[in-house]
Motif scaffolding. Structure first.
Motif, PDB file in Angstrom:
ATOM      1  N   LEU A   1       0.835  -1.199   0.000  1.00 47.16           N
ATOM      2  CA  LEU A   1       0.000   0.000   0.000  1.00 47.16           C
ATOM      3  C   LEU A   1       0.869   1.247   0.000  1.00 47.16           C
ATOM      4  O   LEU A   1       1.591   1.516   0.964  1.00 47.16           O
ATOM      5  CB  LEU A   1      -0.923  -0.001   1.219  1.00 47.16           C
ATOM      6  N   ILE A   2       0.790   2.001  -1.077  1.00 46.85           N
ATOM      7  CA  ILE A   2       1.576   3.214  -1.241  1.00 46.85           C
ATOM      8  C   ILE A   2       0.684   4.413  -0.927  1.00 46.85           C
ATOM      9  O   ILE A   2      -0.214   4.764  -1.691  1.00 46.85           O
ATOM     10  CB  ILE A   2       2.118   3.313  -2.686  1.00 46.85           C
ATOM     11  N   GLU A   3       0.852   4.940   0.250  1.00 47.49           N
ATOM     12  CA  GLU A   3       0.127   6.142   0.697  1.00 47.49           C
ATOM     13  C   GLU A   3      -1.385   6.061   0.473  1.00 47.49           C
ATOM     14  O   GLU A   3      -1.958   6.852  -0.295  1.00 47.49           O
ATOM     15  CB  GLU A   3       0.713   7.386   0.029  1.00 47.49           C
ATOM     16  N   PRO A   4      -2.057   5.125   1.120  1.00 46.96           N
ATOM     17  CA  PRO A   4      -3.527   5.067   0.987  1.00 46.96           C
ATOM     18  C   PRO A   4      -4.167   6.330   1.538  1.00 46.96           C
ATOM     19  O   PRO A   4      -3.866   6.743   2.662  1.00 46.96           O
ATOM     20  CB  PRO A   4      -3.901   3.830   1.822  1.00 46.96           C
ATOM     21  N   VAL A   5      -5.049   6.936   0.768  1.00 47.56           N
ATOM     22  CA  VAL A   5      -5.660   8.211   1.171  1.00 47.56           C
ATOM     23  C   VAL A   5      -7.043   7.985   1.782  1.00 47.56           C
ATOM     24  O   VAL A   5      -8.019   8.640   1.414  1.00 47.56           O
ATOM     25  CB  VAL A   5      -5.713   9.209  -0.009  1.00 47.56           C
ATOM     26  N   LEU A   6      -7.111   7.091   2.735  1.00 50.96           N
ATOM     27  CA  LEU A   6      -8.358   6.867   3.461  1.00 50.96           C
ATOM     28  C   LEU A   6      -8.438   7.916   4.575  1.00 50.96           C
ATOM     29  O   LEU A   6      -8.103   7.681   5.733  1.00 50.96           O
ATOM     30  CB  LEU A   6      -8.397   5.448   4.032  1.00 50.96           C
ATOM     31  N   PHE A   7      -8.877   9.108   4.185  1.00 51.18           N
ATOM     32  CA  PHE A   7      -8.844  10.257   5.085  1.00 51.18           C
ATOM     33  C   PHE A   7      -9.643  10.027   6.357  1.00 51.18           C
ATOM     34  O   PHE A   7      -9.358  10.632   7.402  1.00 51.18           O
ATOM     35  CB  PHE A   7      -9.346  11.499   4.361  1.00 51.18           C
ATOM     36  N   ALA A   8     -10.644   9.143   6.304  1.00 54.47           N
ATOM     37  CA  ALA A   8     -11.465   8.871   7.481  1.00 54.47           C
ATOM     38  C   ALA A   8     -10.642   8.298   8.631  1.00 54.47           C
ATOM     39  O   ALA A   8     -11.060   8.373   9.790  1.00 54.47           O
ATOM     40  CB  ALA A   8     -12.589   7.898   7.114  1.00 54.47           C
ATOM     41  N   ALA A   9      -9.468   7.745   8.340  1.00 55.73           N
ATOM     42  CA  ALA A   9      -8.617   7.179   9.385  1.00 55.73           C
ATOM     43  C   ALA A   9      -7.811   8.253  10.108  1.00 55.73           C
ATOM     44  O   ALA A   9      -7.244   7.991  11.170  1.00 55.73           O
ATOM     45  CB  ALA A   9      -7.667   6.145   8.782  1.00 55.73           C
TER      46      ALA A   9
ATOM     47  N   GLU B   1     -15.613   9.874   4.533  1.00 53.44           N
ATOM     48  CA  GLU B   1     -16.651   9.375   5.431  1.00 53.44           C
ATOM     49  C   GLU B   1     -16.609   7.861   5.616  1.00 53.44           C
ATOM     50  O   GLU B   1     -17.361   7.322   6.431  1.00 53.44           O
ATOM     51  CB  GLU B   1     -18.020   9.797   4.905  1.00 53.44           C
ATOM     52  N   ASP B   2     -15.769   7.180   4.842  1.00 49.80           N
ATOM     53  CA  ASP B   2     -15.668   5.713   4.912  1.00 49.80           C
ATOM     54  C   ASP B   2     -17.026   5.042   4.714  1.00 49.80           C
ATOM     55  O   ASP B   2     -17.439   4.187   5.495  1.00 49.80           O
ATOM     56  CB  ASP B   2     -15.045   5.263   6.229  1.00 49.80           C
ATOM     57  N   ARG B   3     -17.680   5.423   3.630  1.00 47.65           N
ATOM     58  CA  ARG B   3     -18.993   4.846   3.345  1.00 47.65           C
ATOM     59  C   ARG B   3     -18.917   3.324   3.210  1.00 47.65           C
ATOM     60  O   ARG B   3     -19.865   2.606   3.558  1.00 47.65           O
ATOM     61  CB  ARG B   3     -19.574   5.450   2.062  1.00 47.65           C
ATOM     62  N   ALA B   4     -17.780   2.807   2.747  1.00 44.32           N
ATOM     63  CA  ALA B   4     -17.631   1.357   2.572  1.00 44.32           C
ATOM     64  C   ALA B   4     -17.295   0.637   3.876  1.00 44.32           C
ATOM     65  O   ALA B   4     -17.169  -0.586   3.891  1.00 44.32           O
ATOM     66  CB  ALA B   4     -16.547   1.069   1.541  1.00 44.32           C
ATOM     67  N   GLN B   5     -17.118   1.379   4.956  1.00 44.89           N
ATOM     68  CA  GLN B   5     -16.853   0.829   6.281  1.00 44.89           C
ATOM     69  C   GLN B   5     -15.580  -0.033   6.300  1.00 44.89           C
ATOM     70  O   GLN B   5     -15.535  -1.095   6.929  1.00 44.89           O
ATOM     71  CB  GLN B   5     -18.052   0.028   6.784  1.00 44.89           C
TER      72      GLN B   5
END
Length: 259
Positions: free
Chosen positions: A111-119, A184-188
């Motif tokens: 994983l190269i810089e995942p942009v899951l901002f919700a984290a 918002e992590d809609r995919a949870q």
């Protein structure tokens, strides 16, 4: 493997080790070519161009399905046995979504810089949203394009007119469509006992000069994974698959060897 009407790129290698490369927003599967050249066929790598990217058809902005879900479904269709997933930025969040949903289908995750901002923290998320909010409100897509690529880096000079510029404007509008998934992590993806079930080895690779929020995200995700490694490439920014392919290849091989 097949990907229906999306453009798919194949970097041949060991057919006993299928792999999928998932690119960043405003990128293409071609961004995995430098990596593929350097890992010498260690995996049989496929990388499709997302809708509206590369040589794939334009994205339709369908209200029934968001881009993140659509890309996840395309990638999932390509998996028939345990696979190595290599994802960059937006693509890395898709890889995580698949791994959380079907952990037994994953052999390794790079994983190269995942942009899951919700984290990230609320403060960091808000700052990320505020940087683009004025452009979105004014529908100033050229301005947003310049700001977005200024923040995250561009793989090539930014054109100001012509078909390429027009497609980049369409793509930057797609960035807005990703807010529900990434902010918002809609995919949870972050749901309880989700990341914790991923038994495959995971490696986070970051550029030392990347926006601080990507390091915060990786910290939060890594804390919840059972088999995780971290690496930071000195002098690299967010577009390190293009700017630092040698270091990326070395680190990718380390993770592949762990599985």
């Amino acid at each position: 493997m097949s990907c229906f009407d999306l453009h798919i790129r194949h970097y041949p290698g060991d057919q006993s080790r299928p792999a999928i490369g998932l690119h960043c927003m405003m990128g293409s599967g071609g961004m995995f070519a430098p990596l593929a050249e350097r890992i010498n066929g260690a995996v049989d790598l496929y990388a499709f161009d997302f809708p509206g990217h590369g040589r794939s058809p334009d994205w339709s902005f369908d209200e029934k399905i968001d881009l993140h879900t659509d890309v996840t479904r395309w990638a999932a269709r390509m998996i028939s046995r345990p696979v190595d997933l290599i994802g960059h930025s937006f693509g890395a969040t898709v890889a995580l979504r698949i791994a959380v949903g079907v952990p037994e289908a994953i052999r390794s995750l790079t994983l190269i810089e995942p942009v899951l901002f919700a984290a990230a923290s609320e403060t960091a998320r808000q700052a990320e949203q505020d940087r683009l909010a004025g452009f979105i409100e004014a529908e100033d897509w050229p301005g947003m394009l310049r700001r977005f690529l200024g923040d995250w880096g561009a793989a090539a000079p930014i054109p100001t007119e012509g078909p390429r510029a027009e497609r980049l404007i369409r793509q930057v509008r797609m960035v807005v469509d990703t807010n529900a998934a990434l902010m918002e992590d809609r995919a949870q993806i972050l749901r309880e006992n989700g990341l914790e079930r991923i038994e495959a080895p995971v490696m986070f690779i970051s550029g030392a000069d990347s926006p601080s929020i990507v390091h915060e995200i990786s910290d939060a995700l890594a804390d919840r994974l059972p088999d995780v490694a971290r690496a930071t490439i000195p002098g690299a920014g967010h577009m390190l698959p293009v700017t630092h392919p040698d270091q990326l290849a070395d680190l990718t091989m380390v993770n592949l060897d762990r599985s």
